[in-house]
Design a protein around this motif. Structure first.
Motif, PDB file in Angstrom:
ATOM      1  N   GLN A  67     -15.878   0.141 -22.097  1.00 22.22           N
ATOM      2  CA  GLN A  67     -14.593   0.442 -21.097  1.00 22.22           C
ATOM      3  C   GLN A  67     -13.416  -0.629 -20.937  1.00 22.22           C
ATOM      4  O   GLN A  67     -12.444  -0.375 -20.852  1.00 22.22           O
ATOM      5  N   ASN A  72     -13.143   4.109 -24.891  1.00 20.54           N
ATOM      6  CA  ASN A  72     -13.981   5.256 -24.050  1.00 20.54           C
ATOM      7  C   ASN A  72     -14.895   5.896 -24.876  1.00 20.54           C
ATOM      8  O   ASN A  72     -14.441   6.388 -26.020  1.00 20.54           O
ATOM      9  N   LEU A  73     -15.966   6.292 -24.570  1.00 16.16           N
ATOM     10  CA  LEU A  73     -16.993   7.100 -25.180  1.00 16.16           C
ATOM     11  C   LEU A  73     -17.658   8.193 -24.235  1.00 16.16           C
ATOM     12  O   LEU A  73     -17.505   7.824 -23.095  1.00 16.16           O
ATOM     13  N   LYS A  74     -17.838   9.414 -24.917  1.00 14.82           N
ATOM     14  CA  LYS A  74     -18.525  10.270 -24.072  1.00 14.82           C
ATOM     15  C   LYS A  74     -19.821  10.606 -24.474  1.00 14.82           C
ATOM     16  O   LYS A  74     -20.101  10.462 -25.828  1.00 14.82           O
ATOM     17  N   ASP A  75     -20.927  10.913 -23.543  1.00 13.09           N
ATOM     18  CA  ASP A  75     -22.278  11.434 -24.084  1.00 13.09           C
ATOM     19  C   ASP A  75     -22.801  10.422 -24.818  1.00 13.09           C
ATOM     20  O   ASP A  75     -23.270  10.699 -25.790  1.00 13.09           O
ATOM     21  N   LEU A  76     -22.771   9.293 -24.474  1.00 12.23           N
ATOM     22  CA  LEU A  76     -23.518   8.205 -25.084  1.00 12.23           C
ATOM     23  C   LEU A  76     -25.043   8.357 -25.131  1.00 12.23           C
ATOM     24  O   LEU A  76     -25.568   8.345 -23.945  1.00 12.23           O
ATOM     25  N   GLN A  77     -25.695   8.138 -26.154  1.00 12.54           N
ATOM     26  CA  GLN A  77     -27.078   8.501 -26.406  1.00 12.54           C
ATOM     27  C   GLN A  77     -27.873   7.369 -27.366  1.00 12.54           C
ATOM     28  O   GLN A  77     -27.190   6.996 -27.974  1.00 12.54           O
TER      29      GLN A  77
END
Length: 467
Positions: A67, A72-77
């Protein structure tokens, strides 16, 4: 079948020795008890651990620094199964590469457990129960080592595990207890700490990575705390029990108090022990030391039995893959009648945490113990333009140089790409460079290696430019 040289064990020392023997025109065989070549290093050590360290570092950066970089990343797993699968693929590619190299060099492979019948005769017991006998003018023992077990702490390989099992966990631990603050425990602890595990290190000594320069241990401890490590130093582990999915480790504090830790996994990483079982050493009257484990050798790495040599983890010295490789080449060339040389003082040691730690030569404590007069120059990565650009500002470079001659006596680095940077120090010290020599060499800007130049300048009449 008659050979000039037979190598027992196909780890970094063994396969390199075999290849060098073949290059020198010697008819060579190699014996390996497992189905794949490469020994501990390629199968369950150096290579797979680095694969997981790289994967976990990518995840940690995605979660904590991307970030700031404007990503920007979403729902990193974490897909641990895929992470392990990639690690296995890396291992397979490397071990297949060794198979190719052995065939390319016309080295005969024997899969099975090799045992001496006499000093020139080896019986290879195959996995199907059959056996074959080979004869050899010379034999190189390169059987490596295995994780050291604590007699009072049974390893069930499910909850109380070694480094081998830690490479194939099916879940991310909630609380991972690591017994031992050395290289193996800290590297594997780093993998799971980055993925979200709480990691507690229990160490008997008063510092981590105690064999390295004390500054390195102090700095690494600071960095690892930032990713969730907890440290119990000067604590003596007294036992561990498993109940269902819970591991309870008991230890004695410096004040003599008993403490109890609960976790879901416990890695026992208290070192490694030379592996010589099943070789039949007693049949050839071979001398061993270190409680009957390590094999005694002379300055040519030849054992007490003429024509039989030993290299790597089964002989004295640091248990390092690259040390074993150098010894493999050394013995091969010795057998061929050459006069090779190894400078054991200049074999670097590396810890592949992040920041990485790398050292070569003498530590400050060793120089003080010898009564040597020396000077110290250091440079922090927080003052490095390249390190600021990559957000890798933890750590420093420390140069120790002779007070009179300015010759570099030791270099200790904790910081980004220290494992690669240390090679410059090794080259410099092999040519007996002075700190001023390094300070006057042009280093590309911006690079991490400028920190080495600055530390060398700092050791030369405190001439560092950027601090």
């Amino acid at each position: 079948m008659q050979y000039d040289v037979t190598v027992i064990g196909s780890g970094p020392g063994g396969y390199v020795a075999a290849i060098r023997c073949a290059q020198l025109g010697l008819k060579t065989a190699i014996i390996e008890k497992y189905e794949t070549f490469g020994g501990t290093c390629l199968n369950v050590g150096c290579i797979p651990s680095k694969a997981l360290l790289d994967s976990s570092e990518h995840f940690y950066n995605a979660a904590h620094t991307f970030q700031t970089h404007g990503i920007n990343l979403k729902d990193l797993q974490v897909d641990l199964n895929q992470m392990i699968a990639r690690k296995n693929q890396v291992v397979q590619e490397n071990t297949s590469g060794i198979t190719y190299l052995l065939k390319k060099n016309k080295i005969t492979s024997h899969i099975g457990v090799g045992s001496f019948q006499d000093k020139n005769t080896i019986v290879v017991k195959k996995n199907d129960g059959s056996a074959e006998t080979i004869t050899s003018k010379n034999v190189i023992i390169a059987t490596g080592s295995k994780p050291t077990a604590l007699p009072f702490l049974p390893i069930d390989k499910k909850r109380i595990i070694t480094s081998t099992e830690a490479l194939n966990l099916t879940e991310i631990p909630k609380h991972l207890i690591v017994i031992g603050g050395g290289v193996i425990g800290l590297e594997l602890g780093s993998v799971y700490a980055r993925l979200g595990a709480k990691v507690t290190v229990v160490e008997f000594l008063d510092s981590i990575i105690a064999t390295m320069d004390s500054t390195m241990g102090k700095e690494l401890q600071k960095s690892l705390k930032k990713i969730g490590f907890e440290f119990l130093l000067s604590h003596k582990v007294t036992g561990a029990t498993v109940e269902g999915e819970k591991v309870t480790v008991t230890a004695e504090s410096p004040k003599g108090e008993t403490i109890s830790l609960e976790g879901d996994y416990c890695i026992v990483a208290v070192g490694r022990t030379a592996y010589t079982e099943g070789l039949g050493l007693e049949k050839i009257g071979l001398q061993v030391e270190d409680r009957g484990k390590k094999i005694s050798v002379n300055e040519h790495l030849e054992t007490s039995v003429k024509g039989i040599y030993a290299i790597g983890d089964v002989v004295k010295g640091a248990m390092l893959a690259h040390k074993a490789e150098e010894e493999g080449v050394f013995v091969a060339e010795t057998i061929a009648g050459q006069k090779p040389h190894i400078n054991y003082n200049l074999i670097p040691g590396v810890v592949y945490t992040w920041p990485e730690v790398a050292s070569v030569g003498a530590t400050e404590a060793e120089l003080k113990q010898k009564g040597s007069k020396f000077k110290v120059g250091s440079f922090p990565f927080k003052a490095s333009g390249r390190a600021r650009a990559s957000m890798d500002t933890d750590g420093l470079v420390k140069v120790l140089a002779d007070s009179t001659t300015d010759e570099i006596l030791g270099v200790h680095i904790i910081g980004p790409r220290a494992a690669d940077m240390i090679a410059e120090a090794v080259v410099a010290m092999e040519f007996r460079a002075s700190a001023e020599d390094i300070g006057r060499i042009s280093h590309a800007h911006p690079t991490y290696t400028e920190a080495f130049k600055e530390a060398a300048l700092a050791a030369t009449e405190n001439r560092a430019i950027h601090i």
